[in-house]
Design an enzyme around this catalytic site. Structure first.
Site, PDB file in Angstrom:
ATOM      1  CE1 TYR A  51     -20.482  41.537 -69.407  1.00 49.92           C
ATOM      2  CE2 TYR A  51     -18.180  41.786 -68.768  1.00 49.92           C
ATOM      3  CZ  TYR A  51     -19.365  42.346 -69.205  1.00 49.92           C
ATOM      4  OH  TYR A  51     -19.443  43.693 -69.436  1.00 49.92           O
ATOM      5  CG  HIS A  64     -23.407  45.120 -65.775  1.00 48.48           C
ATOM      6  ND1 HIS A  64     -22.957  43.832 -65.945  1.00 48.48           N
ATOM      7  CD2 HIS A  64     -23.132  45.747 -66.933  1.00 48.48           C
ATOM      8  CE1 HIS A  64     -22.451  43.704 -67.147  1.00 48.48           C
ATOM      9  NE2 HIS A  64     -22.549  44.845 -67.773  1.00 48.48           N
ATOM     10  CB  SER A 123     -18.617  48.540 -77.467  1.00 46.51           C
ATOM     11  OG  SER A 123     -19.099  47.330 -76.916  1.00 46.51           O
ATOM     12  N   PRO A 124     -15.286  50.270 -77.714  1.00 52.53           N
ATOM     13  CG  PRO A 124     -12.998  50.224 -77.216  1.00 52.53           C
ATOM     14  CD  PRO A 124     -14.325  49.651 -76.783  1.00 52.53           C
ATOM     15  CG  LEU A 125     -12.054  48.244 -81.081  1.00 54.86           C
ATOM     16  CD1 LEU A 125     -11.291  46.921 -80.966  1.00 54.86           C
ATOM     17  CD2 LEU A 125     -11.268  49.212 -81.975  1.00 54.86           C
ATOM     18  N   GLY A 126     -16.785  49.417 -81.606  1.00 56.63           N
ATOM     19  CA  GLY A 126     -18.126  49.107 -82.129  1.00 56.63           C
ATOM     20  C   GLY A 126     -18.349  47.612 -82.217  1.00 56.63           C
ATOM     21  NE  ARG A 127     -22.211  45.551 -78.560  1.00 58.69           N
ATOM     22  CZ  ARG A 127     -22.626  46.792 -78.304  1.00 58.69           C
ATOM     23  NH1 ARG A 127     -22.541  47.719 -79.223  1.00 58.69           N
ATOM     24  NH2 ARG A 127     -23.105  47.112 -77.121  1.00 58.69           N
ATOM     25  N   GLY A 128     -16.180  45.424 -82.736  1.00 58.04           N
ATOM     26  CA  GLY A 128     -15.333  44.877 -83.804  1.00 58.04           C
ATOM     27  C   GLY A 128     -15.590  45.528 -85.151  1.00 58.04           C
ATOM     28  CB  SER A 173     -11.412  46.155 -86.665  1.00 56.05           C
ATOM     29  OG  SER A 173     -12.286  45.114 -87.078  1.00 56.05           O
TER      30      SER A 173
END
Ligand code: ATR
Length: 328
Positions: free
Chosen positions: A57, A127, A206-211, A214
């Site tokens: 990263y 990873h 990525s529980p937010l689907g990469r945003g 939201s």
């Protein structure tokens, strides 16, 4: 903070951690260092313990260096997870493959310890699985690091069920980190059963689907250099269709007087006691909101509404190259 136990380590951790990747790369320009360190300190103040980073990263592993700066004077307050395997040119960031060999494992851990300014990593992941190195060899090398006190627990990221089972025969696997969200449930068939069988925690990234979950991408588009613009779900008609699906998450959120992002996190945590999650954010406001999802309770009907969305999502979660190295 609601805690859950990490694999078979006996270590209790708040089940919501912080994914730190976006502070350095992939989701637009990096956050300025002073602001990033401030956010990391505020996260500790809010009760976050589990911070997730990786060698890859930030070009030159800048994300690990950031965490090292932020946590050097408060190491006892944080649980640091990092990862090795993918190889990148430290100057250009160009990717050149995955190396799960013992040599690379031993090289990588020294760099991570140095950048993180610590003498022990709490959770060390492979990873991505290296197709050229048997998982037994990689895990044996990682187990040596546990014996030497450089690493406390071992994890795998985006590993398939068979790989998890084979790995667990060599050394306990505390965590498997995979993408998991209302929109991404491909791991339910094979990976989650293997986690349950081996007593491994699933760390949902990525529980937010990469945003996307939201709802913010109704009004906002991802920038040109943003890594998401290269993934099928954020492209063309799939993008529009997927953003439209978020309406159904928002309807659940409205009924619960919370936000769609909170519903998305509550859904992930509601899938079982063996799950933790590490939503990523660069903003204090979003971090606070995400921690608010501990309080969100979804009814059975609401779960059922959310459960039928994944099958309607358009596009893969990665490009072709990325899809070839997941659930491996
Ligand atoms: P990853 O694990 O890959 O970081 P994620 O957790 O699914 O992915 O989503 C991260 C993205 O969601 C980031 O772009 C983050 O943007 P900010 O840095 O602007 O917060 C966004 N995000 C996180 N929490 C959010 C929230 N509560 N509301 C809106 N966007 C949010």
């Amino acid at each position: 903070m609601k805690t859950r136990t990490l694999g078979n380590t006996g270590k209790a951790l708040p089940s919501i951690g912080l994914g730190c990747m976006g502070l350095s790369e992939f989701y637009g320009p990096p956050t300025e260092q002073v602001a990033a360190i401030k956010l990391l300190h505020e996260a500790i103040g809010l009760g976050v313990e589990h911070f997730d980073t990786a060698e890859m990263y930030g070009i030159g592993s800048t994300n690990e260096s950031l965490l090292g700066e932020a946590f050097q004077d408060r190491r006892d307050k944080v649980f640091i997870a990092t990862k090795f395997g993918p190889l990148r040119d430290p100057n250009t960031g160009e990717f050149s493959g995955i190396d799960g060999s013992r040599d690379n494992c031993r090289r990588a851990v020294e760099g991570s310890l140095q950048r993180l300014k610590t003498d022990v990593i709490d959770l060390y992941y492979l990873h991505r699985v290296d197709p050229a190195t048997p998982i037994e060899e990689t895990v044996a090398a990682m187990a040596e690091l546990v014996e030497e006190g450089k690493v406390r627990a071992i994890g795998l990221s985006e590993a398939g069920g068979d790989t998890i089972r084979r790995a667990a025969k060599i050394h306990p696997i505390a965590a498997v980190q995979s993408e998991y969200s209302i929109f991404s449930r491909d791991i339910e068939a094979d990976v989650i059963p293997a986690c349950l069988e081996t007593g491994t925690t699933l760390v949902a990234y990525s529980p937010l689907g990469r945003g996307m979950l939201s709802g913010r991408f109704k009004d906002e588009s991802v920038g040109d250099g943003d890594y998401r613009s290269f993934t099928p779900r954020f492209q063309g008609e799939a993008y529009a269709a997927n953003v439209a699906l978020v309406d159904e998450i928002e309807a659940v959120a409205n009924a619960n007087s919370c936000t769609a992002a909170q519903v998305a996190l509550a859904w992930v945590l509601g899938r079982g006691e063996h799950i933790m999650t590490i939503p990523g954010t660069t903003k204090l406001e979003n971090l606070k909101a995400n921690l608010g999802s501990y309080e969100v309770q979804l009814s059975d009907d609401q779960q059922a509404t959310l459960d039928q969305l994944a099958d309607r999502v358009m596009g893969d979660r990665y490009d072709e190259q990325g899809m070839a190295i997941i659930n491996a």
